[in-house]
Design a protein around this motif. Structure first.
Motif, PDB file in Angstrom:
ATOM      1  N   ARG A 176       9.358  16.245  -0.306  1.00  0.00           N
ATOM      2  CA  ARG A 176      10.029  16.538  -1.576  1.00  0.00           C
ATOM      3  C   ARG A 176      11.410  15.870  -1.652  1.00  0.00           C
ATOM      4  O   ARG A 176      11.844  15.465  -2.725  1.00  0.00           O
ATOM      5  N   LYS A 177      12.059  15.762  -0.498  1.00  0.00           N
ATOM      6  CA  LYS A 177      13.383  15.158  -0.475  1.00  0.00           C
ATOM      7  C   LYS A 177      13.337  13.729  -1.013  1.00  0.00           C
ATOM      8  O   LYS A 177      14.250  13.285  -1.712  1.00  0.00           O
ATOM      9  N   ILE A 201      13.351  13.847  -4.707  1.00  0.00           N
ATOM     10  CA  ILE A 201      14.671  14.180  -5.245  1.00  0.00           C
ATOM     11  C   ILE A 201      15.549  12.939  -5.267  1.00  0.00           C
ATOM     12  O   ILE A 201      16.260  12.660  -6.242  1.00  0.00           O
ATOM     13  N   ALA A 233      15.517  23.569 -10.778  1.00  0.00           N
ATOM     14  CA  ALA A 233      15.610  24.529  -9.675  1.00  0.00           C
ATOM     15  C   ALA A 233      14.915  25.834 -10.054  1.00  0.00           C
ATOM     16  O   ALA A 233      14.830  26.203 -11.226  1.00  0.00           O
ATOM     17  N   ARG A 259       9.466  21.767  -8.858  1.00  0.00           N
ATOM     18  CA  ARG A 259      10.649  22.617  -8.837  1.00  0.00           C
ATOM     19  C   ARG A 259      11.296  22.522  -7.464  1.00  0.00           C
ATOM     20  O   ARG A 259      10.617  22.354  -6.456  1.00  0.00           O
ATOM     21  N   TYR A 260      12.622  22.634  -7.437  1.00  0.00           N
ATOM     22  CA  TYR A 260      13.313  22.755  -6.151  1.00  0.00           C
ATOM     23  C   TYR A 260      13.693  24.221  -6.008  1.00  0.00           C
ATOM     24  O   TYR A 260      14.329  24.801  -6.889  1.00  0.00           O
ATOM     25  N   HIS A 261      13.306  24.833  -4.897  1.00  0.00           N
ATOM     26  CA  HIS A 261      13.454  26.277  -4.741  1.00  0.00           C
ATOM     27  C   HIS A 261      14.659  26.648  -3.880  1.00  0.00           C
ATOM     28  O   HIS A 261      14.932  26.012  -2.860  1.00  0.00           O
ATOM     29  N   SER A 313      17.477  27.024   1.647  1.00  0.00           N
ATOM     30  CA  SER A 313      16.962  25.931   0.822  1.00  0.00           C
ATOM     31  C   SER A 313      15.524  25.657   1.238  1.00  0.00           C
ATOM     32  O   SER A 313      15.034  26.199   2.232  1.00  0.00           O
ATOM     33  N   GLU A 314      14.832  24.815   0.490  1.00  0.00           N
ATOM     34  CA  GLU A 314      13.460  24.440   0.854  1.00  0.00           C
ATOM     35  C   GLU A 314      13.409  23.802   2.235  1.00  0.00           C
ATOM     36  O   GLU A 314      12.523  24.094   3.043  1.00  0.00           O
ATOM     37  N   GLU A 315      14.370  22.910   2.526  1.00  0.00           N
ATOM     38  CA  GLU A 315      14.388  22.224   3.811  1.00  0.00           C
ATOM     39  C   GLU A 315      14.523  23.210   4.966  1.00  0.00           C
ATOM     40  O   GLU A 315      13.841  23.090   5.991  1.00  0.00           O
TER      41      GLU A 315
END
Length: 286
Positions: free
Chosen positions: A213-214, A217, A225, A247-249, A265-267
Motif C-alpha cells: 500500500r505504501k 500512497i 483515511a 483507504r488508509y487506516h 498506522s497500517e504499517e
C-alpha cells in the motif's frame, strides 16, 4: 510446468490440462474451437489489465481455463479486479454477437456454430458467482468495497460451496435418472478444490497487498483515511477484517474506560502481524 518465458513474463501449464485433452478427445469435441474460445476469453482479460495499467507476470493454464498473475495483488482494488475479470466473459459475448452479425456469411458452417456455442458456454460458466471464476471475483470485489477483502472473500466462498453442493446434487440426480450430467460433478469438485486453496491464500494475499500500500500512497500522493476505534484487548485479526480497500487506516486504541491509550498506522499493524501473528492483541503493539 513452465512452457514459455520471455523476460518477466512466463506461461505455466498445470498437469490437470492432460485431463482436459482426454476429455476433449473422448467426447469428440472440436479442440481448435475450444482453444480459440479460451484465447478470446484470456485476450480480453489481457486488454482489461492493460486498461487498468496492470502488468501481467504469468499465465497459468488449468483444467477449465487460465489465470493471470499480476505484478500486484488486485484483490484489494475492487475497481481493478472487477473490470479485469468481467472483460473475459464480455469478450466471449462480443465475439458471439460479431459472428451473429455475420450469420448470413457463415450460415451452415459447423465450425462457426461450435464457436458460438463454446463462447456462450464460456461466458455463462465464468459468470457464475463462484470463486475462482470471474463472476465470483467480481462479486468479491463488490463485497470487498463494502465489507473489506477478508470478509468479502469469506462470503463468496460460502456462496461457492453452497452452489457447488446444489449443482452436485442436481447432477447426481440427473445421472441416476437420465444417465447424464456426471461431468458437472467433477467440474464442481474441481472448483471447490481451487476455492479451498483460495481460502488458504486469503490471509497471505491480504497482508501482501497491504504491505504494498505504501507504494500506492507514494504514487497517488493522497489516499482517503479511515479511522477505526478499538479496545486495547482486541486481536489484530479482528481489525484486519475491518480494513477497506482504497483507504488508509488509522487505528485509535482505547481502554475499557474509553480513555485513549495509543494509535497504530497500517504499517505498524502489518509489522505486528509479521512479528507476532494474527492473534496478537492491539495493546501489545503500542
Amino acid at each position: 510446468m513452465q512452457i514459455f518465458k520471455f523476460r518477466d513474463f512466463s506461461i505455466n501449464v498445470n498437469q490437470s490440462v492432460l485431463l482436459l485433452i482426454f476429455f476433449l478427445f473422448y467426447f469428440e469435441i472440436n479442440v481448435i474451437a475450444i482453444i480459440f474460445t479460451i484465447f478470446i476469453h484470456e485476450f480480453f482479460h489481457g486488454i482489461g489489465a492493460i486498461l487498468m495499467n496492470t502488468k501481467i507476470r504469468r499465465l497459468n493454464i488449468f483444467l477449465f481455463g487460465c489465470v493471470f498473475n499480476f505484478d500486484e495483488f488486485i484483490g484489494l482494488d475492487p475497481k481493478k479486479e472487477s473490470l479485469i475479470c468481467i472483460m473475459g466473459p464480455l469478450g466471449n459475448i462480443l465475439f458471439v454477437l460479431t459472428l451473429k452479425l455475420c450469420e448470413k456469411i457463415f450460415l451452415g458452417n459447423n465450425f462457426i456454430n461450435q464457436l458460438v456455442s463454446y463462447n456462450l458456454y464460456m461466458a455463462v460458466f465464468n459468470l457464475l458467482p463462484m470463486l475462482p471464476l470471474d463472476g465470483g471475483r467480481v462479486l468479491r470485489a463488490i463485497f470487498t468495497y463494502f465489507f473489506g477483502f477478508k470478509l468479502g472473500t469469506k462470503i463468496v466462498l460460502y456462496i461457492t460451496y453452497s452452489l457447488s453442493a446444489i449443482f452436485i446434487i442436481i447432477s447426481l440426480y440427473s445421472f441416476i435418472v437420465f444417465n447424464k450430467g456426471i461431468i458437472v460433478v467433477f467440474i464442481m469438485a474441481y472448483i471447490v478444490k481451487i476455492a479451498l486453496k483460495e481460502k488458504e491464500r486469503t490471509s497471505f494475499n491480504f497482508i501482501n497487498g497491504l504491505a504494498n500500500r505504501k507504494k500506492n500512497i507514494m504514487k497517488k500522493k493522497v489516499l482517503k483515511a479511515y479511522i477505526i476505534v478499538s479496545l486495547e484487548n482486541v486481536k489484530v485479526n479482528r481489525i484486519l477484517n475491518k480494513l477497506l480497500p482504497r483507504r488508509y487506516h488509522i487505528i485509535i486504541i482505547i481502554n475499557k474506560y474509553g480513555e485513549l491509550v495509543g494509535s497504530l498506522s497500517e504499517e505498524e499493524l502489518i509489522e505486528g502481524v509479521f512479528k507476532h501473528g494474527f492473534d496478537v492483541l492491539l495493546k501489545e503493539l503500542i
